[in-house]
Design an enzyme around this catalytic site. Structure first.
Site, PDB file in Angstrom:
ATOM      1  N   ASP A  35     -12.599  20.500 -39.271  1.00  0.00           N
ATOM      2  CA  ASP A  35     -13.324  20.465 -38.098  1.00  0.00           C
ATOM      3  C   ASP A  35     -14.147  21.497 -38.107  1.00  0.00           C
ATOM      4  O   ASP A  35     -14.146  22.785 -38.679  1.00  0.00           O
ATOM      5  CB  ASP A  35     -12.177  20.753 -36.928  1.00  0.00           C
ATOM      6  N   ILE A  36     -15.266  21.451 -37.541  1.00  0.00           N
ATOM      7  CA  ILE A  36     -16.460  22.315 -37.270  1.00  0.00           C
ATOM      8  C   ILE A  36     -16.172  23.544 -36.531  1.00  0.00           C
ATOM      9  O   ILE A  36     -16.863  24.655 -36.821  1.00  0.00           O
ATOM     10  CB  ILE A  36     -17.798  21.602 -36.928  1.00  0.00           C
ATOM     11  N   ASN A  96      -6.336  12.548 -29.487  1.00  0.00           N
ATOM     12  CA  ASN A  96      -7.088  12.638 -28.168  1.00  0.00           C
ATOM     13  C   ASN A  96      -7.565  11.204 -27.880  1.00  0.00           C
ATOM     14  O   ASN A  96      -8.342  10.812 -28.541  1.00  0.00           O
ATOM     15  CB  ASN A  96      -7.987  13.561 -27.821  1.00  0.00           C
ATOM     16  N   GLN A 103     -10.998  13.202 -25.020  1.00  0.00           N
ATOM     17  CA  GLN A 103     -11.409  12.677 -26.202  1.00  0.00           C
ATOM     18  C   GLN A 103     -13.124  12.925 -25.939  1.00  0.00           C
ATOM     19  O   GLN A 103     -13.691  12.244 -25.301  1.00  0.00           O
ATOM     20  CB  GLN A 103     -11.186  11.180 -26.553  1.00  0.00           C
ATOM     21  N   HIS A 109      -9.682   9.790 -34.421  1.00  0.00           N
ATOM     22  CA  HIS A 109      -9.523  11.065 -35.489  1.00  0.00           C
ATOM     23  C   HIS A 109      -8.083  11.825 -34.991  1.00  0.00           C
ATOM     24  O   HIS A 109      -7.791  11.630 -34.052  1.00  0.00           O
ATOM     25  CB  HIS A 109     -10.554  12.005 -35.416  1.00  0.00           C
ATOM     26  N   HIS A 111      -6.266  14.922 -35.282  1.00  0.00           N
ATOM     27  CA  HIS A 111      -6.459  16.432 -35.794  1.00  0.00           C
ATOM     28  C   HIS A 111      -5.017  16.892 -36.441  1.00  0.00           C
ATOM     29  O   HIS A 111      -3.903  16.859 -35.935  1.00  0.00           O
ATOM     30  CB  HIS A 111      -6.461  17.340 -34.364  1.00  0.00           C
TER      31      HIS A 111
HETATM   32  P1  AMP Z   1     -11.756  15.389 -29.685  1.00  0.00           P
HETATM   33  O1  AMP Z   1     -11.944  16.190 -28.554  1.00  0.00           O
HETATM   34  O2  AMP Z   1     -10.464  15.158 -30.112  1.00  0.00           O
HETATM   35  O3  AMP Z   1     -12.368  14.068 -29.623  1.00  0.00           O
HETATM   36  O4  AMP Z   1     -12.323  16.391 -30.718  1.00  0.00           O
HETATM   37  C1  AMP Z   1     -13.344  16.053 -31.458  1.00  0.00           C
HETATM   38  C2  AMP Z   1     -13.590  17.237 -32.512  1.00  0.00           C
HETATM   39  O5  AMP Z   1     -14.750  17.030 -33.494  1.00  0.00           O
HETATM   40  C3  AMP Z   1     -13.650  18.741 -32.052  1.00  0.00           C
HETATM   41  O6  AMP Z   1     -12.498  19.547 -32.211  1.00  0.00           O
HETATM   42  C4  AMP Z   1     -14.885  19.068 -32.649  1.00  0.00           C
HETATM   43  O7  AMP Z   1     -14.784  20.625 -33.004  1.00  0.00           O
HETATM   44  C5  AMP Z   1     -15.012  18.174 -33.824  1.00  0.00           C
HETATM   45  N1  AMP Z   1     -16.332  18.081 -34.192  1.00  0.00           N
HETATM   46  C6  AMP Z   1     -17.426  17.717 -33.847  1.00  0.00           C
HETATM   47  N2  AMP Z   1     -18.690  17.372 -34.409  1.00  0.00           N
HETATM   48  C7  AMP Z   1     -18.180  17.641 -35.866  1.00  0.00           C
HETATM   49  C8  AMP Z   1     -18.680  17.693 -36.996  1.00  0.00           C
HETATM   50  N3  AMP Z   1     -19.991  17.300 -37.124  1.00  0.00           N
HETATM   51  N4  AMP Z   1     -17.944  18.085 -38.012  1.00  0.00           N
HETATM   52  C9  AMP Z   1     -16.399  18.287 -37.827  1.00  0.00           C
HETATM   53  N5  AMP Z   1     -16.022  18.382 -36.695  1.00  0.00           N
HETATM   54  C10 AMP Z   1     -16.732  18.077 -35.653  1.00  0.00           C
END
Ligand code: AMP
Length: 124
Positions: A35-36, A96, A103, A109, A111
């Protein structure tokens, strides 16, 4: 309402190689990457390669091979990151989904978060 998949979401772009990612595992059916914005020392996202919005979408419409492939990838990631219950201290897995699930990215995805306690399940 049928499921609608937006192929311009950021994880679709990652799967197409249009934007980079920090890959942990790449299999026929799943991609796992860091995760970024990690919220724990271990914070890996595992995504299926198919166009599924949410876990309910995936559970209903994915093939058996996709479901097995995604699930096995999660097990492998837990082992690789040292958080599995048989060899590590555990983790939290969150998927989520939709508005009430808050989400952000509309591609399924999981986590996988660990390396430190993840606290109580829901805080507010
Ligand atoms: P959600 O709220 O469950 O949709 O979580 C989306 C997740 O994606 C968040 O934890 C972000 O930090 C992560 N995210 C968004 N863009 C990227 C990316 N380019 N690379 C890795 N993780 C990302």
């Amino acid at each position: 309402m049928p499921y609608v998949y937006d192929d311009q979401n950021i994880f679709a772009k990652i799967l197409r190689g249009e934007i980079p990612n920090n890959t942990v595992l790449d299999t026929e059916y799943a991609l796992a990457f860091h995760d970024i914005q990690p919220q724990r020392p271990v914070h890996v996202l595992v995504i299926p390669k198919g166009p599924y919005v949410s876990y309910d979408h995936f559970a209903k419409e994915a093939s058996d091979a996709e479901i097995v492939g995604f699930t096995r990838a999660i097990g492998q990631v837990c082992d690789m990151m040292g958080v599995s219950i048989d060899a590590g201290d555990g983790y939290r897995m969150i998927a989520n989904s939709g508005e009430h699930g808050v989400q952000d990215v509309p591609h399924l995805h999981a986590h996988i978060m660990g390396g430190a306690s993840t606290g109580r399940m829901i805080q507010s």
